[in-house]
Scaffold this motif. Structure first.
Motif, PDB file in Angstrom:
ATOM      1  N   PRO A  81      19.437  36.643  88.987  1.00 24.69           N
ATOM      2  CA  PRO A  81      18.748  36.741  88.167  1.00 24.69           C
ATOM      3  C   PRO A  81      17.884  35.301  86.326  1.00 24.69           C
ATOM      4  CG  PRO A  81      20.565  37.120  87.544  1.00 24.69           C
ATOM      5  CD  PRO A  81      20.709  36.915  88.591  1.00 24.69           C
ATOM      6  N   SER A  82      17.493  36.204  85.608  1.00 22.90           N
ATOM      7  CA  SER A  82      17.114  35.221  85.228  1.00 22.90           C
ATOM      8  C   SER A  82      17.896  34.438  83.729  1.00 22.90           C
ATOM      9  CB  SER A  82      16.217  35.934  83.991  1.00 22.90           C
ATOM     10  OG  SER A  82      15.629  34.686  82.943  1.00 22.90           O
ATOM     11  N   CYS A  83      17.794  32.737  83.480  1.00 26.39           N
ATOM     12  CA  CYS A  83      18.677  32.389  83.073  1.00 26.39           C
ATOM     13  C   CYS A  83      19.074  32.993  81.214  1.00 26.39           C
ATOM     14  CB  CYS A  83      18.603  30.846  82.418  1.00 26.39           C
ATOM     15  SG  CYS A  83      18.278  29.538  84.284  1.00 26.39           S
ATOM     16  N   ASP A  84      17.870  33.416  81.028  1.00 25.81           N
ATOM     17  CA  ASP A  84      17.816  34.409  80.092  1.00 25.81           C
ATOM     18  C   ASP A  84      18.814  35.662  79.673  1.00 25.81           C
ATOM     19  OD1 ASP A  84      15.971  32.231  79.277  1.00 25.81           O
ATOM     20  OD2 ASP A  84      13.874  32.928  78.988  1.00 25.81           O
ATOM     21  N   ALA A  85      19.477  35.749  81.422  1.00 28.99           N
ATOM     22  CA  ALA A  85      20.296  37.056  81.608  1.00 28.99           C
ATOM     23  C   ALA A  85      21.617  37.335  81.071  1.00 28.99           C
ATOM     24  CB  ALA A  85      19.704  37.949  82.042  1.00 28.99           C
ATOM     25  N   VAL A  86      22.412  35.387  81.130  1.00 35.72           N
ATOM     26  CA  VAL A  86      23.784  35.171  80.451  1.00 35.72           C
ATOM     27  C   VAL A  86      23.997  35.575  79.634  1.00 35.72           C
ATOM     28  CG1 VAL A  86      25.027  33.896  81.096  1.00 35.72           C
ATOM     29  CG2 VAL A  86      23.092  34.089  82.677  1.00 35.72           C
ATOM     30  N   PRO A  87      24.497  36.521  79.085  1.00 30.65           N
ATOM     31  CA  PRO A  87      24.799  36.673  77.493  1.00 30.65           C
ATOM     32  C   PRO A  87      25.897  35.794  77.272  1.00 30.65           C
ATOM     33  CG  PRO A  87      25.619  37.893  78.856  1.00 30.65           C
ATOM     34  CD  PRO A  87      25.348  37.762  79.800  1.00 30.65           C
ATOM     35  N   GLU A  88      26.784  35.109  75.722  1.00 36.76           N
ATOM     36  CA  GLU A  88      27.061  34.124  75.566  1.00 36.76           C
ATOM     37  C   GLU A  88      28.436  34.971  76.006  1.00 36.76           C
ATOM     38  OE1 GLU A  88      27.626  32.218  71.187  1.00 36.76           O
ATOM     39  OE2 GLU A  88      26.565  33.656  70.945  1.00 36.76           O
ATOM     40  N   LYS A  89      28.918  36.040  75.406  1.00 39.54           N
ATOM     41  CA  LYS A  89      29.909  36.836  75.960  1.00 39.54           C
ATOM     42  C   LYS A  89      30.485  36.405  77.791  1.00 39.54           C
ATOM     43  CE  LYS A  89      27.862  41.184  76.901  1.00 39.54           C
ATOM     44  NZ  LYS A  89      28.036  42.678  76.332  1.00 39.54           N
ATOM     45  N   GLN A  90      29.554  36.404  78.492  1.00 39.71           N
ATOM     46  CA  GLN A  90      29.991  36.836  79.410  1.00 39.71           C
ATOM     47  C   GLN A  90      31.435  36.487  80.214  1.00 39.71           C
ATOM     48  OE1 GLN A  90      27.048  36.670  82.449  1.00 39.71           O
ATOM     49  NE2 GLN A  90      28.383  35.290  83.623  1.00 39.71           N
ATOM     50  N   SER A  91      31.483  35.348  79.958  1.00 38.57           N
ATOM     51  CA  SER A  91      33.251  34.086  80.664  1.00 38.57           C
ATOM     52  C   SER A  91      34.252  35.649  79.896  1.00 38.57           C
ATOM     53  CB  SER A  91      32.794  32.312  79.916  1.00 38.57           C
ATOM     54  OG  SER A  91      32.398  32.383  80.399  1.00 38.57           O
ATOM     55  N   LEU A  92      33.881  35.260  78.363  1.00 40.32           N
ATOM     56  CA  LEU A  92      35.228  35.728  77.627  1.00 40.32           C
ATOM     57  C   LEU A  92      35.535  37.242  78.407  1.00 40.32           C
ATOM     58  CD1 LEU A  92      34.317  34.918  74.228  1.00 40.32           C
ATOM     59  CD2 LEU A  92      36.060  34.519  75.108  1.00 40.32           C
ATOM     60  N   VAL A  93      34.770  38.127  78.649  1.00 40.54           N
ATOM     61  CA  VAL A  93      34.480  39.245  79.102  1.00 40.54           C
ATOM     62  C   VAL A  93      35.389  39.590  80.087  1.00 40.54           C
ATOM     63  CG1 VAL A  93      33.313  41.581  79.863  1.00 40.54           C
ATOM     64  CG2 VAL A  93      32.017  40.771  78.194  1.00 40.54           C
ATOM     65  N   LEU A  94      34.883  38.151  80.966  1.00 36.25           N
ATOM     66  CA  LEU A  94      35.563  38.234  82.282  1.00 36.25           C
ATOM     67  C   LEU A  94      36.804  37.268  82.147  1.00 36.25           C
ATOM     68  CD1 LEU A  94      33.062  36.464  84.377  1.00 36.25           C
ATOM     69  CD2 LEU A  94      33.310  38.682  84.942  1.00 36.25           C
ATOM     70  N   VAL A  95      37.596  37.188  81.378  1.00 29.16           N
ATOM     71  CA  VAL A  95      38.831  36.587  80.929  1.00 29.16           C
ATOM     72  C   VAL A  95      39.905  37.443  80.600  1.00 29.16           C
ATOM     73  CG1 VAL A  95      40.417  34.846  79.815  1.00 29.16           C
ATOM     74  CG2 VAL A  95      38.186  34.246  80.903  1.00 29.16           C
ATOM     75  N   CYS A  96      39.449  37.994  79.550  1.00 33.80           N
ATOM     76  CA  CYS A  96      39.856  39.231  78.599  1.00 33.80           C
ATOM     77  C   CYS A  96      40.041  40.461  79.377  1.00 33.80           C
ATOM     78  CB  CYS A  96      39.190  39.516  77.478  1.00 33.80           C
ATOM     79  SG  CYS A  96      39.140  38.171  75.942  1.00 33.80           S
ATOM     80  N   ARG A  97      39.686  40.448  80.817  1.00 32.49           N
ATOM     81  CA  ARG A  97      39.223  41.401  81.456  1.00 32.49           C
ATOM     82  C   ARG A  97      40.368  41.897  82.346  1.00 32.49           C
ATOM     83  NH1 ARG A  97      33.983  44.966  83.439  1.00 32.49           N
ATOM     84  NH2 ARG A  97      33.909  46.320  80.672  1.00 32.49           N
ATOM     85  N   ARG A  98      40.638  39.714  83.229  1.00 31.59           N
ATOM     86  CA  ARG A  98      41.092  39.715  84.859  1.00 31.59           C
ATOM     87  C   ARG A  98      41.909  38.567  84.256  1.00 31.59           C
ATOM     88  NH1 ARG A  98      35.980  39.408  88.272  1.00 31.59           N
ATOM     89  NH2 ARG A  98      34.656  41.178  87.364  1.00 31.59           N
TER      90      ARG A  98
END
Length: 433
Positions: free
Chosen positions: A347-364
């Motif tokens: 997907p577009s680079c503009d579709a990467v949210p600032e929270k993405q890494s945090l969500v992954l780490v806080c979940r997994r």
């Protein structure tokens, strides 16, 4: 900081032919961790053919690199011998091996030898390359890759530009800027550093080696262009040979899931700090993960947490933006499909949210590290902050706020003692640590 140097060196297996160093050092059963002095280790030459086969040089001399091959053949890199109970390589080759590294054959330090991709993926990739040219299964993959249209463009290029990496599957190249690609060329450790953004000092094989690495796994490239010595949370790149790279040794985070509460709090606090530095840094690059697991992060022996596997790390240049031409997606070629088949367009680079890494780490990751470690009500507050931090449907400010709250909860749970050598004794005198 790098791990402290250690004098250990892997011992050869008694009763095994020394010409089978690559097998015996990986496979024999050793019950003791003691190692003989390097001066006592026989200097009988390793089997060159076997070494080339194990490293992958027999099929592709232009894979990751050759900068450290001499150290393998001079036995200045020795595998740790505590890996298997029978002679012969393990039936399922490991993704990485503990080893010892020396600059003078006298003093040794622990390192990690990692595959660019798994042995199974390498075999599939080799067959796919051969099949693309209707060649036998044991073809020279280097010869076939040289004839591809993409590589012919690379041969003519004076500068690494976004169009040359268009369509490669690595998250690192999802949103390439010219500034980022110039950094790759200037800091690429497998060639003599000319300090130039142009590739005039690259041989044909250098260009193929860089293209292959970027297409298969950009992890070694990231270690070179964002070195730990400059404050980036990555282990030191020591060099490559064939399909293997050598870097400073870390222990995967999964080994610390049963850690004491104060150590778990310290590691979680560090991890949140690493993600914060990836979002905001002096070079104005935004780093994000597309996937995380318990092996993504590692810990040096001084307690410092780093990114152990950067293969799923993407980079967006907030200063220049992506210079990839819109709608100019490269048609899939063999370099687009080397590892796991041709992937769907990203997907577009503009579709990467600032929270993405945090969500992954806080979940997994963080729940396994922090679960049930602290008394109530502190544990309840930590669990609540983790839940909010891992909520993908929440807007960025809410996720970032939950992560900030989690750091505030973890900070007073950390202790200051010699176990945390990366910040001790500074933590006794400065609240910053």
């Amino acid at each position: 900081m790098e791990p402290q140097l250690g004098p250990t060196a892997a011992s050869l297996c008694p009763g095994r032919p020394h010409l089978l160093l690559w097998v015996s050092a990986l496979s024999c059963c050793v019950s003791s961790l003691a190692s003989p002095s390097p001066s006592l280790v026989p200097r009988i030459r390793t089997s060159y053919n076997f070494g080339r086969t194990f490293l992958g040089l027999d099929k592709c001399n232009a894979c990751i690199g050759t900068s450290i091959c001499k150290k393998f053949f001079k036995e200045e890199i020795r595998f740790d011998s505590r890996l298997a109970s029978r002679v012969g390589l393990p039936p399922d080759p490991l993704p990485s091996y503990p080893a010892n590294y020396s600059d003078d054959s006298k003093t040794w330090r622990p390192v990690e030898i990692s595959r660019l991709v798994s042995k199974q993926e390498s075999d599939i990739s080799d067959r796919r390359i051969c099949a693309s040219a209707a060649a036998p299964k044991t073809c020279s993959i280097e010869r076939i890759l040289r004839k591809t249209g993409r590589f012919q463009k690379w041969l003519q290029a004076k500068r690494l530009t976004p169009d040359l990496v268009q369509g490669l599957p690595s998250p690192f190249l999802r949103c390439p800027s010219q500034r980022l690609l110039d950094r790759v060329v200037r800091r690429y450790a497998e060639v003599a550093d000319a300090g130039s953004i142009f590739m005039d000092h690259f041989t044909d094989r250098d260009k193929l080696r860089l293209l292959y690495t970027l297409a298969v796994n950009a992890h070694p490239i990231l270690l070179q262009i964002f070195p730990g010595a400059e404050g980036w949370p990555l282990p030191k790149y020591l060099g490559s040979c064939g399909r293997f790279l050598v870097s400073t040794s870390t222990s995967p985070l999964r080994e610390f899931y049963g850690a004491a509460p104060d150590q778990a709090a310290d590691l979680a606090y560090q991890l949140l700090g690493v993600l914060e530095s990836l979002r905001s840094n002096d070079l104005n690059y935004f780093f994000y993960f597309t996937h995380v697991d318990a092996g993504t992060f590692g810990i040096f022996n001084n307690g410092h947490l780093f990114i152990r596997d950067a293969s799923a790390l993407g980079v967006i240049d907030k200063q220049e933006g992506s210079q990839a031409a819109a709608g100019a997606e490269e048609s899939p070629d063999i370099f687009s499909c080397l590892v796991s088949g041709c992937r769907a367009p990203l997907p577009s680079c503009d579709a990467v949210p600032e929270k993405q890494s945090l969500v992954l780490v806080c979940r997994r990751v963080l729940p396994q590290l922090l679960q049930g470690k602290f008394p109530s009500p502190v544990q309840d507050e930590i669990d609540a902050a983790l839940a909010r931090c891992g909520e993908d449907a929440s807007p960025d400010p809410e996720v970032l706020g939950a992560a900030s709250r989690l750091k505030d909860l973890l900070r007073p749970l950390r202790t200051c003692d010699p176990r945390f050598a990366y910040r001790y004794p500074d933590c006794k005198y400065n609240e910053k640590f």
